[in-house]
Scaffold this motif. Sequence first.
Motif, PDB file in Angstrom:
ATOM      1  N   GLN A 184      45.043  47.528  56.555  1.00 12.56           N
ATOM      2  CA  GLN A 184      43.706  47.341  55.881  1.00 12.56           C
ATOM      3  C   GLN A 184      43.524  47.038  54.498  1.00 12.56           C
ATOM      4  O   GLN A 184      42.678  46.523  53.864  1.00 12.56           O
ATOM      5  N   VAL A 185      44.468  47.629  53.684  1.00  8.96           N
ATOM      6  CA  VAL A 185      44.682  47.261  52.338  1.00  8.96           C
ATOM      7  C   VAL A 185      44.882  45.772  52.175  1.00  8.96           C
ATOM      8  O   VAL A 185      44.139  45.386  51.370  1.00  8.96           O
ATOM      9  N   LYS A 186      45.816  45.293  52.758  1.00  9.07           N
ATOM     10  CA  LYS A 186      46.101  43.730  52.729  1.00  9.07           C
ATOM     11  C   LYS A 186      44.750  42.979  52.858  1.00  9.07           C
ATOM     12  O   LYS A 186      44.239  41.851  52.399  1.00  9.07           O
ATOM     13  N   ASN A 187      43.917  43.353  53.951  1.00  9.57           N
ATOM     14  CA  ASN A 187      42.749  42.671  54.591  1.00  9.57           C
ATOM     15  C   ASN A 187      41.704  42.802  53.588  1.00  9.57           C
ATOM     16  O   ASN A 187      40.982  41.857  53.134  1.00  9.57           O
ATOM     17  N   LEU A 188      41.627  44.038  52.868  1.00 14.30           N
ATOM     18  CA  LEU A 188      40.492  44.291  51.584  1.00 14.30           C
ATOM     19  C   LEU A 188      40.834  43.359  50.533  1.00 14.30           C
ATOM     20  O   LEU A 188      40.174  42.752  50.082  1.00 14.30           O
ATOM     21  N   ILE A 189      41.840  43.146  50.045  1.00 13.19           N
ATOM     22  CA  ILE A 189      42.609  42.466  49.053  1.00 13.19           C
ATOM     23  C   ILE A 189      42.234  41.000  49.414  1.00 13.19           C
ATOM     24  O   ILE A 189      41.478  40.249  48.553  1.00 13.19           O
ATOM     25  N   ILE A 190      42.659  40.419  50.687  1.00 10.70           N
ATOM     26  CA  ILE A 190      42.271  38.898  50.992  1.00 10.70           C
ATOM     27  C   ILE A 190      40.865  38.715  51.203  1.00 10.70           C
ATOM     28  O   ILE A 190      40.436  37.548  50.336  1.00 10.70           O
ATOM     29  N   GLN A 191      39.988  39.677  51.714  1.00 10.44           N
ATOM     30  CA  GLN A 191      38.724  39.494  51.759  1.00 10.44           C
ATOM     31  C   GLN A 191      37.999  39.311  49.974  1.00 10.44           C
ATOM     32  O   GLN A 191      37.196  38.496  50.018  1.00 10.44           O
ATOM     33  N   GLN A 192      38.399  40.419  49.431  1.00  6.18           N
ATOM     34  CA  GLN A 192      37.861  40.086  48.102  1.00  6.18           C
ATOM     35  C   GLN A 192      38.359  39.021  47.381  1.00  6.18           C
ATOM     36  O   GLN A 192      37.649  38.351  46.666  1.00  6.18           O
ATOM     37  N   LEU A 193      39.398  38.626  47.361  1.00 11.57           N
ATOM     38  CA  LEU A 193      39.994  37.266  46.714  1.00 11.57           C
ATOM     39  C   LEU A 193      39.350  36.159  47.272  1.00 11.57           C
ATOM     40  O   LEU A 193      38.877  34.970  46.561  1.00 11.57           O
ATOM     41  N   ALA A 194      38.942  36.147  48.603  1.00 14.60           N
ATOM     42  CA  ALA A 194      38.385  35.018  49.339  1.00 14.60           C
ATOM     43  C   ALA A 194      37.112  34.471  48.843  1.00 14.60           C
ATOM     44  O   ALA A 194      36.294  33.623  48.884  1.00 14.60           O
ATOM     45  N   GLN A 195      36.426  35.667  48.240  1.00  7.29           N
ATOM     46  CA  GLN A 195      35.178  35.652  47.591  1.00  7.29           C
ATOM     47  C   GLN A 195      35.023  35.052  46.067  1.00  7.29           C
ATOM     48  O   GLN A 195      34.088  34.753  45.600  1.00  7.29           O
ATOM     49  N   MET A 196      36.342  34.799  45.631  1.00  7.76           N
ATOM     50  CA  MET A 196      36.381  34.613  44.122  1.00  7.76           C
ATOM     51  C   MET A 196      36.884  33.295  44.043  1.00  7.76           C
ATOM     52  O   MET A 196      37.550  32.734  44.859  1.00  7.76           O
ATOM     53  N   ASP A 197      36.758  32.748  42.796  1.00  7.10           N
ATOM     54  CA  ASP A 197      37.350  31.393  42.322  1.00  7.10           C
ATOM     55  C   ASP A 197      38.296  31.584  41.218  1.00  7.10           C
ATOM     56  O   ASP A 197      38.133  32.662  40.577  1.00  7.10           O
ATOM     57  N   SER A 198      38.995  30.503  41.042  1.00  5.34           N
ATOM     58  CA  SER A 198      40.006  30.437  40.115  1.00  5.34           C
ATOM     59  C   SER A 198      39.328  30.994  38.646  1.00  5.34           C
ATOM     60  O   SER A 198      39.784  31.483  37.645  1.00  5.34           O
ATOM     61  N   GLU A 199      38.060  30.257  38.373  1.00  4.17           N
ATOM     62  CA  GLU A 199      37.320  30.452  36.995  1.00  4.17           C
ATOM     63  C   GLU A 199      36.995  32.005  36.973  1.00  4.17           C
ATOM     64  O   GLU A 199      37.076  32.452  35.772  1.00  4.17           O
ATOM     65  N   GLN A 200      36.597  32.636  37.887  1.00  5.04           N
ATOM     66  CA  GLN A 200      36.351  33.981  37.779  1.00  5.04           C
ATOM     67  C   GLN A 200      37.593  34.784  37.400  1.00  5.04           C
ATOM     68  O   GLN A 200      37.611  35.855  36.533  1.00  5.04           O
ATOM     69  N   LEU A 201      38.607  34.651  37.927  1.00  5.02           N
ATOM     70  CA  LEU A 201      40.056  35.286  37.634  1.00  5.02           C
ATOM     71  C   LEU A 201      40.437  34.907  36.105  1.00  5.02           C
ATOM     72  O   LEU A 201      41.278  35.642  35.927  1.00  5.02           O
ATOM     73  N   LYS A 202      40.199  33.711  35.462  1.00  9.75           N
ATOM     74  CA  LYS A 202      40.712  33.466  34.133  1.00  9.75           C
ATOM     75  C   LYS A 202      39.649  34.224  33.095  1.00  9.75           C
ATOM     76  O   LYS A 202      40.131  33.985  32.058  1.00  9.75           O
TER      77      LYS A 202
END
Length: 142
Positions: free
Chosen positions: A88-106
Motif C-alpha cells: 500500500q505504501v508503494k502504491n500511494l507513492i506511485i499514485q502521488q508521483l503519477a500526478q506530478m511532472d518533472s517541473e513540479q519536482l524541480k
Amino acid sequence: MFKNKLVNIMIVLLLAIALIGTVTVIIINKVNVKATNGKPSIDEIVKYSSEIPEITTNLRNGDFIKISYMIQTSNKDAKEELDKRDFQVKNLIIQQLAQMDSEQLKQKDSITLLENTLKDKLNGIMQDGKVVRVYTTSFILQ
C-alpha cells in the motif's frame, strides 16, 4: 486512646513519605524529558523506521523518476504495521508521483512537500500508531 493517636500519626507520616516519593519521581521524569527535548535518539529513529527500496515510475509528463524513502514511525507497532502495508505504501507513492511532472519536482521545497503529502496519506491508512516523518534517501529525475 494513646495507641489511636500513634497509629494516626504513623499513617499520616507514611502518606506524606509516599506523596513526597511520587512527586520526586514525577519531577525526575520531567527533567529527563527536558534533557532530551522530547526528541527521539537516532537509535530510536532507526529502530522505528522502515526502508522503502528504490521505486522507478513514470511521471505525468512522460519523464520518469527513481526514488527511495526511509519512513519513521511513532513506535514498534506502527513500524510493524507499515512493514505489512508495504504494497500500500508503494502504491500511494506511485499514485502521488503519477500526478506530478518533472517541473513540479524541480521547484524549491518540492521534495519536502512531497514527503509531507506522503506522510499525510500514509497516516490516513495507519491504525497502530502513525508516520512521524518521511525521508527521501535517493532521488533521480530523468
